[in-house]
Design an enzyme around this catalytic site. Structure first.
Site, PDB file in Angstrom:
ATOM      1  N   ASP A  18      -3.854 -51.891 -11.111  1.00  0.00           N
ATOM      2  CA  ASP A  18      -4.956 -51.629 -10.004  1.00  0.00           C
ATOM      3  C   ASP A  18      -5.986 -52.476  -9.910  1.00  0.00           C
ATOM      4  O   ASP A  18      -6.173 -53.361 -10.814  1.00  0.00           O
ATOM      5  CB  ASP A  18      -5.608 -50.020 -10.710  1.00  0.00           C
ATOM      6  N   SER A  19      -6.873 -52.571  -9.030  1.00  0.00           N
ATOM      7  CA  SER A  19      -7.854 -53.370  -8.885  1.00  0.00           C
ATOM      8  C   SER A  19      -8.859 -53.195  -9.737  1.00  0.00           C
ATOM      9  O   SER A  19      -9.525 -54.282 -10.093  1.00  0.00           O
ATOM     10  CB  SER A  19      -8.571 -53.524  -7.372  1.00  0.00           C
ATOM     11  N   GLY A  51     -11.103 -52.821  -1.662  1.00  0.00           N
ATOM     12  CA  GLY A  51     -10.923 -52.041  -0.444  1.00  0.00           C
ATOM     13  C   GLY A  51     -11.858 -52.698   0.680  1.00  0.00           C
ATOM     14  O   GLY A  51     -11.690 -52.275   1.771  1.00  0.00           O
ATOM     15  N   CYS A  81      -3.131 -48.797  -7.204  1.00  0.00           N
ATOM     16  CA  CYS A  81      -4.139 -48.985  -6.174  1.00  0.00           C
ATOM     17  C   CYS A  81      -3.502 -48.870  -4.769  1.00  0.00           C
ATOM     18  O   CYS A  81      -2.758 -49.227  -4.192  1.00  0.00           O
ATOM     19  CB  CYS A  81      -4.613 -50.597  -6.399  1.00  0.00           C
ATOM     20  N   ASN A  82      -4.417 -47.798  -3.971  1.00  0.00           N
ATOM     21  CA  ASN A  82      -3.702 -47.715  -2.773  1.00  0.00           C
ATOM     22  C   ASN A  82      -3.964 -48.828  -1.657  1.00  0.00           C
ATOM     23  O   ASN A  82      -3.182 -48.852  -0.897  1.00  0.00           O
ATOM     24  CB  ASN A  82      -4.770 -46.328  -2.124  1.00  0.00           C
ATOM     25  N   THR A  83      -5.280 -49.531  -2.026  1.00  0.00           N
ATOM     26  CA  THR A  83      -5.438 -50.700  -1.004  1.00  0.00           C
ATOM     27  C   THR A  83      -4.242 -51.683  -1.280  1.00  0.00           C
ATOM     28  O   THR A  83      -3.624 -52.205  -0.121  1.00  0.00           O
ATOM     29  CB  THR A  83      -6.611 -51.332  -1.282  1.00  0.00           C
ATOM     30  N   GLU A 166     -18.462 -45.862 -10.171  1.00  0.00           N
ATOM     31  CA  GLU A 166     -18.595 -46.735 -11.171  1.00  0.00           C
ATOM     32  C   GLU A 166     -19.958 -46.952 -11.659  1.00  0.00           C
ATOM     33  O   GLU A 166     -20.263 -47.585 -12.857  1.00  0.00           O
ATOM     34  CB  GLU A 166     -17.938 -48.100 -10.373  1.00  0.00           C
ATOM     35  N   CYS A 198      -7.446 -42.803  -2.637  1.00  0.00           N
ATOM     36  CA  CYS A 198      -8.064 -43.960  -3.406  1.00  0.00           C
ATOM     37  C   CYS A 198      -8.116 -43.513  -4.876  1.00  0.00           C
ATOM     38  O   CYS A 198      -8.346 -42.479  -5.283  1.00  0.00           O
ATOM     39  CB  CYS A 198      -9.496 -44.131  -2.852  1.00  0.00           C
ATOM     40  N   THR A 199      -7.933 -44.472  -5.785  1.00  0.00           N
ATOM     41  CA  THR A 199      -7.771 -44.124  -7.183  1.00  0.00           C
ATOM     42  C   THR A 199      -8.991 -43.479  -7.668  1.00  0.00           C
ATOM     43  O   THR A 199      -8.845 -42.663  -8.663  1.00  0.00           O
ATOM     44  CB  THR A 199      -7.988 -45.457  -7.995  1.00  0.00           C
ATOM     45  N   HIS A 200     -10.157 -43.785  -7.272  1.00  0.00           N
ATOM     46  CA  HIS A 200     -11.417 -43.199  -7.931  1.00  0.00           C
ATOM     47  C   HIS A 200     -11.797 -41.702  -7.264  1.00  0.00           C
ATOM     48  O   HIS A 200     -12.406 -40.944  -8.017  1.00  0.00           O
ATOM     49  CB  HIS A 200     -12.824 -44.087  -7.499  1.00  0.00           C
TER      50      HIS A 200
END
Ligand code: DGL
Length: 280
Positions: A18-19, A51, A81-83, A166, A198-200
């Site tokens: 992931d990023s 992103g 990571c979706n991006t 974050e 999105c991961t978050h």
């Protein structure tokens, strides 16, 4: 000699990339579902967020991450990571893997979630919350329509959500305002399914639910990706048989900060001790 060969074949881990921190949330579900395997998690925190970056940059960063994980003996990598899944996965699968690592695999998170969200024929109006780059790529729209051509897909880029998550504490009021605005757009479209792309965003499921009526079904990626990975390994014994099974997990990050350990441990649900690595 035969014994040595067999040992070598069972020497591989599953990589999760992931990023940044968010993928730990997906990794948590994967490890809960499939605890026997060995995992290596890599977060490119030094260069996150992805992103708002261009396709070229996301591809180049993701390729470096994949290369690193292959050198750490990963047989299979999940782009949590979706991006990265939206902007880099296709090119990695079509060009990079056949040329450099034909026996290894890289999978993303978009197709598994798209398959789930279109599983119910009533779910024809689907909302997608994602980063700006994922929305621009139209990857969710393409994959959802490939599976269900009748699907009507409404996307909303939610650039404030990653920094809010974050930021850690004291974020409730700001989060409410941001979600109210983003979800107002989607609920006005009369959606009956909502993908947290999105991961978050998976961490915000409860907060998001507060703005939705009960008939809107939420698709949170963690469990979906873990289920699909289990099925993938059952269907691909040629990959599964190469995987080490002694439940070890290593964490790497491109920027080692106190925040990574603190937030990361929260996202993963257990204390993590990452090592720093440089990607190039
Ligand atoms: N991991 C990214 C994603 O799932 C979100 C964070 C970022 O923008 O780097 O799209």
């Amino acid at each position: 000699m035969a014994g040595t060969g067999r040992q070598f074949m069972k020497n591989f881990s599953i990589g999760v990339f992931d990023s940044g921190f968010g993928g730990l949330n997906i990794m948590k579900e994967i490890v809960l579902k499939l605890p026997k395997y060995n995992y290596i998690y890599l977060a490119d925190t030094a260069r996150a967020p992805y992103g708002s970056r261009s396709k070229e940059t996301v591809y180049s960063f993701t390729k470096q991450a994949v290369e690193f994980l292959f050198k750490q003996d990963c047989q299979l990598i999940i782009l949590a990571c979706n991006t990265a899944s939206a902007l880099a996965l296709r090119k990695i699968q079509k060009e990079y893997l056949p040329r450099y690592y034909p026996g290894r695999r890289v999978l993303g998170v978009i197709i598994p979630v798209a398959e789930e969200a279109t599983g119910d024929i009533f779910n024809n109006r689907i909302g997608v919350m994602a980063t700006e780059a994922t929305v621009r790529s139209e990857s969710f729209v393409k994959e959802l329509k490939k599976i269900n051509p009748k699907a009507k897909v409404f996307q909303k880029a939610c650039p404030l959500l990653v920094p809010i998550v974050e930021a850690g504490e004291d974020k409730d009021e700001i989060l409410k305002i941001a979600l109210k605005n983003y979800l107002f757009y989607l609920t006005k479209k009369d959606i009956n399914a909502l993908i947290l792309g999105c991961t978050h965003y998976g961490l915000l499921e409860k907060n998001i639910k507060n703005f939705l009526t009960k008939d809107i079904k939420i698709f949170n990626e963690g469990k979906i990706v873990a289920d699909k990975l289990e099925k993938y390994l059952l269907n691909h014994p040629e990959i599964e048989k190469n995987l080490k099974k002694n439940s070890k997990i290593k964490f790497f990050t491109t920027d080692l900060t106190d925040k990574f350990e603190k937030l990361g441990s929260g996202f993963f649900g257990k204390k993590i001790t990452p090592k720093k690595v440089i990607l190039d």
